[in-house]
Design an enzyme around this catalytic site. Structure first.
Site, PDB file in Angstrom:
ATOM      1  CE  LYS A  37      38.785  24.103  57.962  1.00 44.88           C
ATOM      2  NZ  LYS A  37      39.650  23.167  57.211  1.00 44.88           N
ATOM      3  NE  ARG A 135      44.362  19.235  53.346  1.00 49.38           N
ATOM      4  CZ  ARG A 135      43.105  19.608  53.626  1.00 49.38           C
ATOM      5  NH1 ARG A 135      42.494  20.508  52.875  1.00 49.38           N
ATOM      6  NH2 ARG A 135      42.462  19.069  54.631  1.00 49.38           N
ATOM      7  CE1 TYR A 263      37.682  53.926  40.848  1.00 49.92           C
ATOM      8  CE2 TYR A 263      36.997  51.972  42.071  1.00 49.92           C
ATOM      9  CZ  TYR A 263      37.449  53.283  42.051  1.00 49.92           C
ATOM     10  OH  TYR A 263      37.655  53.950  43.239  1.00 49.92           O
ATOM     11  CG  MET A 312      38.394  48.353  48.964  1.00 44.44           C
ATOM     12  SD  MET A 312      39.768  49.359  49.544  1.00 44.44           S
ATOM     13  CE  MET A 312      41.020  48.956  48.322  1.00 44.44           C
TER      14      MET A 312
END
Length: 367
Positions: A37, A135, A263, A312
């Site tokens: 998965k 779950r 930043y 990013m």
């Protein structure tokens, strides 16, 4: 030496080694299910599945139906279990011969209705028991309802009973894990006694395989171990991370006291320094939590800590005392720097880091 851009290298030889190590931990008659998965735990699900199919793996498991469809379209013919199927994707299950894990009365009833409408007979299904993870899965109180459906619906056939251990890697939770195993055993015995045949039984993940051989039953599920992590230093030394994330230095800056990096000016130099910019950021899977000097990359065998905020598409690292130049190779994680070490700098785990590598990062298969 100059190196190519950011790539995630997938080593299939190491995958074979991990598979062999884990296979040798189970009895010859016990089947192995490979969990592929989340894009093969962030690597390349198709490449991993094709390689394991060639090694004669018994079963695959994915989380959702579209993941199974991708494997089928790539030519995978081995049985595929869908661990968390959604009713909206039942059509895909039937179209691509995918086997659902049924975990609630609603999902069980809806799938039986779907199979009846499609005029199928003895369609393979898996029944999930909630032994304590809380779950998904049927509770003890729901067993009579499950049995009623299974005994009256010829359209489906149970091919496996399964559960999931909550803390098989935690030695201090051994008593809880043994209780889960006992509960799953009792549940399975009740189901088998009523349906009149014996499906496969499986409840162990990688840590369960390694720590609870008495719970291997007739099949085991292996996820993170195939990708090189045993959740324990004792086992990690016998496993090899199959994925290596590497990049390059694209530019080096000479900083003077008072110069800021990135930043929000969250890092300001207080002495002469050198910073290196690397073309990889939070859009590639290196989250902002690794900034501010927590995370690091490896450059020529040295740790270069991240300066300021992760951008990013880029990170900037401190290379003041590291011999390097523009074009020098950078390693985020791999064999020599396991992903769990970098993940641990932020209190995370290897699973989160390796499965978070963005699809835009080039996958390079090595065999």
């Amino acid at each position: 030496m100059k190196h190519p851009e950011t790539v995630l290298e997938i080593n299939l030889t190491d995958l074979t080694s991990n598979y062999t190590y884990l296979k040798n931990k189970i009895r010859p008659e016990v089947k192995m299910m490979a969990v592929v998965k989340a894009f093969g735990y962030g690597s390349d699900a198709v490449a991993v599945a094709k390689h394991l199919e060639a090694l004669q793996i018994d079963y695959f498991a994915v989380a959702y139906a579209p993941e199974g469809v991708q494997l089928r379209r790539a030519g995978i013919t081995t049985p595929i279990l869908v661990l968390h199927p959604q009713p909206g994707n039942f059509e895909l299950l039937l179209d691509y011969d995918l086997e659902p894990n049924l975990y609630s009365q609603r999902v069980l009833e809806l799938f039986i209705t779907k199979v009846k409408t499609a005029a199928k007979q003895a369609y393979p299904i898996h029944i999930k028991y909630n032994s304590g993870l809380n779950r998904i899965g049927f509770s003890d109180a729901e067993i009579p309802v499950v049995l009623e459906h299974l005994c009256n619906a010829q359209e489906v056939k149970v091919v496996s009973l399964l559960s999931h251990l909550a803390a098989s890697e935690e030695h201090e939770e051994r008593a809880f894990t043994l209780e889960q195993i006992a509960r799953f055993t009792k549940f399975s015995e009740q189901i088998i006694a009523k349906i009149g045949y014996t499906p496969l039984m499986h409840c162990t993940n990688t840590s369960g395989i390694l720590n609870y051989p008495e719970a291997h039953f007739s099949m085991v599920r292996c996820g993170i171990g195939l990708y090189g992590f045993g959740n324990d230093a004792v086992y990690d030394k016998n496993l090899f991370p199959i994925a290596s994330l590497r990049s390059v230095i694209s530019q080096i800056h000479e900083l003077t006291p008072g110069d800021s990096v990135g930043y929000n000016r969250t890092f300001v130099a207080d002495k002469p320094m050198r910073s290196a910019t690397i073309p990889l950021g939070h859009a590639d899977g290196i989250g902002r939590q690794y900034g501010q000097g927590k995370g690091f990359v490896m450059i020529n065998g040295n740790r270069a800590y991240i300066l300021g905020n992760v951008c990013m598409d880029m990170i900037m690292v401190d290379v003041t005392d590291i011999d390097c130049e523009e074009g020098t190779r950078v390693v985020l994680f791999g064999k020599d720097m396991p992903a769990d070490v970098l993940a641990g700098t932020t209190g995370s785990i290897s699973y989160e880091l390796i499965t978070g590598v963005s699809a835009r990062v080039i996958r390079q298969i090595v065999d």
